[in-house]
Write a protein that holds these residues in place. Sequence first.
Motif, short mmCIF file in Angstrom:
data_model
loop_
_atom_site.label_atom_id
_atom_site.label_comp_id
_atom_site.label_asym_id
_atom_site.label_seq_id
_atom_site.Cartn_x
_atom_site.Cartn_y
_atom_site.Cartn_z
N LYS A 22 30.78 50.36 89.99
CA LYS A 22 30.06 49.29 90.67
C LYS A 22 31.04 48.41 91.45
O LYS A 22 30.79 48.04 92.60
CB LYS A 22 29.30 48.44 89.65
N ALA A 23 32.19 48.11 90.83
CA ALA A 23 33.22 47.30 91.50
C ALA A 23 33.78 48.04 92.71
O ALA A 23 34.00 47.44 93.77
CB ALA A 23 34.33 46.96 90.51
N ARG A 24 34.00 49.34 92.56
CA ARG A 24 34.53 50.14 93.68
C ARG A 24 33.55 50.18 94.84
O ARG A 24 33.94 50.03 96.00
CB ARG A 24 34.82 51.56 93.22
N ARG A 25 32.26 50.41 94.52
CA ARG A 25 31.24 50.45 95.57
C ARG A 25 31.15 49.12 96.29
O ARG A 25 31.04 49.06 97.52
CB ARG A 25 29.88 50.80 94.95
N SER A 26 31.23 48.03 95.53
CA SER A 26 31.16 46.69 96.10
C SER A 26 32.35 46.45 97.04
O SER A 26 32.20 45.89 98.13
CB SER A 26 31.16 45.65 94.98
N ARG A 27 33.53 46.89 96.62
CA ARG A 27 34.74 46.73 97.43
C ARG A 27 34.61 47.50 98.75
O ARG A 27 34.95 46.98 99.82
CB ARG A 27 35.94 47.23 96.63
N ILE A 28 34.08 48.71 98.68
CA ILE A 28 33.89 49.52 99.88
C ILE A 28 32.90 48.83 100.82
O ILE A 28 33.13 48.74 102.03
CB ILE A 28 33.41 50.94 99.51
N ARG A 29 31.81 48.34 100.27
CA ARG A 29 30.81 47.65 101.09
C ARG A 29 31.39 46.42 101.77
O ARG A 29 31.03 46.11 102.92
CB ARG A 29 29.61 47.24 100.24
N THR A 30 32.27 45.71 101.08
CA THR A 30 32.91 44.53 101.67
C THR A 30 33.72 44.92 102.89
O THR A 30 33.63 44.27 103.94
CB THR A 30 33.83 43.84 100.63
N TYR A 31 34.51 45.98 102.78
CA TYR A 31 35.31 46.44 103.91
C TYR A 31 34.41 46.88 105.07
O TYR A 31 34.71 46.58 106.24
CB TYR A 31 36.22 47.60 103.49
N LEU A 32 33.32 47.56 104.76
CA LEU A 32 32.40 48.00 105.81
C LEU A 32 31.73 46.80 106.48
O LEU A 32 31.52 46.80 107.69
CB LEU A 32 31.35 48.95 105.23
N LEU A 58 37.41 53.85 102.03
CA LEU A 58 36.35 54.85 101.98
C LEU A 58 36.85 56.15 101.35
O LEU A 58 36.19 56.72 100.47
CB LEU A 58 35.84 55.15 103.40
N MET A 59 38.03 56.59 101.78
CA MET A 59 38.58 57.84 101.24
C MET A 59 38.93 57.71 99.76
O MET A 59 38.81 58.66 99.00
CB MET A 59 39.81 58.27 102.04
N ARG A 60 39.35 56.51 99.36
CA ARG A 60 39.63 56.28 97.94
C ARG A 60 38.34 56.40 97.14
O ARG A 60 38.33 56.91 96.02
CB ARG A 60 40.25 54.89 97.75
N GLY A 61 37.24 55.93 97.72
CA GLY A 61 35.94 56.07 97.07
C GLY A 61 35.56 57.53 96.88
O GLY A 61 34.98 57.91 95.86
N VAL A 62 35.93 58.37 97.86
CA VAL A 62 35.66 59.81 97.75
C VAL A 62 36.51 60.39 96.62
O VAL A 62 36.02 61.15 95.78
CB VAL A 62 35.98 60.52 99.08
N THR A 63 37.79 60.04 96.60
CA THR A 63 38.70 60.57 95.58
C THR A 63 38.24 60.19 94.19
O THR A 63 38.33 60.99 93.25
CB THR A 63 40.12 60.01 95.82
N ARG A 64 37.75 58.97 94.04
CA ARG A 64 37.32 58.48 92.72
C ARG A 64 35.91 58.93 92.35
O ARG A 64 35.41 58.61 91.27
CB ARG A 64 37.36 56.95 92.68
N GLY A 65 35.22 59.61 93.27
CA GLY A 65 33.91 60.14 92.96
C GLY A 65 32.77 59.15 93.13
O GLY A 65 31.67 59.38 92.63
N VAL A 66 33.02 58.06 93.85
CA VAL A 66 31.96 57.06 94.08
C VAL A 66 31.11 57.48 95.27
O VAL A 66 29.89 57.27 95.28
CB VAL A 66 32.59 55.66 94.32
N LEU A 67 31.73 58.09 96.28
CA LEU A 67 31.03 58.54 97.49
C LEU A 67 31.24 60.04 97.67
O LEU A 67 32.26 60.58 97.26
CB LEU A 67 31.60 57.83 98.73
N HIS A 68 30.28 60.66 98.34
CA HIS A 68 30.46 62.05 98.74
C HIS A 68 31.34 62.09 99.98
O HIS A 68 31.30 61.16 100.79
CB HIS A 68 29.09 62.68 99.03
#
Length: 87
Positions: A22-32, A58-68
Amino acid sequence: MANSPQAKKRARQNERRMDINKARRSRIRTYLRRVEEAIASGDQTKAAAALKAAQPELMRGVTRGVLHKNTASRKMSRLSARVKALG
């Protein structure tokens, strides 16, 4: 409800992972959001800088499995096209 010790442990692990993701997704959304705001302001240099900062996130989110992977690629592609169109 989990009954076996193994199921109880998995429930605890899932809860912990959920908080982290949830924290990772939130961080990605902030950057976007920062990129979106820069595009809305019409400042291409600011938007390009924000996009450059958002790409590794975004790519870190992919690596961590948060995003496809394709989702992240699509978002980057669309944002970069919009930033490029500002110029």
